[in-house]
Scaffold this active site. Sequence first.
Site, short mmCIF file in Angstrom:
data_model
loop_
_atom_site.label_atom_id
_atom_site.label_comp_id
_atom_site.label_asym_id
_atom_site.label_seq_id
_atom_site.Cartn_x
_atom_site.Cartn_y
_atom_site.Cartn_z
N THR A 109 -60.55 87.66 87.44
CA THR A 109 -59.16 87.65 87.88
C THR A 109 -59.03 87.24 89.34
O THR A 109 -58.26 86.35 89.70
CB THR A 109 -58.51 89.02 87.66
OG1 THR A 109 -58.58 89.36 86.27
CG2 THR A 109 -57.05 89.01 88.10
N ASP A 161 -50.68 88.04 85.38
CA ASP A 161 -51.22 88.30 86.72
C ASP A 161 -50.82 87.21 87.72
O ASP A 161 -51.66 86.66 88.43
CB ASP A 161 -52.74 88.42 86.66
CG ASP A 161 -53.21 89.66 85.92
OD1 ASP A 161 -52.36 90.34 85.32
OD2 ASP A 161 -54.42 89.95 85.95
N ARG A 240 -46.78 99.79 84.27
CA ARG A 240 -47.81 100.69 83.74
C ARG A 240 -48.86 100.89 84.84
O ARG A 240 -49.06 100.02 85.69
CB ARG A 240 -48.44 100.13 82.47
CG ARG A 240 -49.14 98.79 82.60
CD ARG A 240 -49.80 98.41 81.28
NE ARG A 240 -50.47 97.10 81.35
CZ ARG A 240 -51.26 96.64 80.38
NH1 ARG A 240 -51.49 97.36 79.29
NH2 ARG A 240 -51.82 95.45 80.51
#
Length: 322
Positions: A109, A161, A240
């Site tokens: 990521t 993302d 979340r």
Amino acid sequence: MNTRWICSLVVLWCCSFSAIAQPKTAYDFVVAQDGSGNFTTVQEALNAVPDFRKATTTIFIKNGVYKEKLNLSSSKHLVTLIGESVANTILTYNDWAQKKNIFGEEKGTSGSSSFYVYGPQFTAQNITFQNTAGPVGQAVALFVAGDKARFINCRMLGFQDTLYTYGYASRQYYYKCYIEGTVDFIFGSATAVFEDCEIFCKKAGYVTAASTPDSTQYGYVFLNTRIHGDAPENSFYLGRPWRPYAKTVFINCDLGKQIKPEGWHNWNKSDAEKTSFYAEYQSKGLGANNNARVKWSHQLTAKEVSENYTLEKIFNGWKPME
């Protein structure tokens, strides 16, 4: 005295005065793909900024699609990027988490970002930050780690993302920005305020995934922001908890029909319900549903908002618009 000599002195004096009186140009560097500026690529301009400079370096970027994987190192302080127009000044790349590097290893990521901002006191205005990898998993458009980062009238475009607010010590301010994505498309551990922004929900997913440290009082704060999109009705959670002490607050926000009635998800971590802090104040719109929210979320009072959610309080004294 010779008349010609006197005239020459007058001309010389006028030229000297003119040079002194001329105001300094607004930009230190200009980036233009057609060669009309100082550099043709953005990275060249970033590299040219002196390390640890104590004055602001302003870089003007002319319209164009700049496909570059960009990095502003931590030694580049007080850098300001100004685009010619937010719609047409586009900084873009197309890496994603599962893409392999030259050693055959996945980039991950963090390695997928199109632009990395490590330098402190960075400002961007009228610029689009983009990752064009598409719906292939994590693909970061903008990775921000430097403290006191400001984004004014910018766009962050991607899917999963999109915006990585990295670094628990980083304070970040987003004003009148447009941010779009699907799963966890605003995520990280920084303290970040999003004021008068537009958050666009694509497909289905989660708007935020904060990883606020337990030692940090504020995570994400959304002020007077509109959350909507083309995703189906009841298809998005407000957030979340990526980490147990995630903190996310929406104040005076307009929530679209995409927001689920329960509002928040515990990421299947029941313990996070006790440690995370999710709250709203005067939400409005089709996605506002105070009575249906999960029991472990909060509805703030006017007193709590006025006392605890000023920019100066959130940012521990930093005033981002000064």
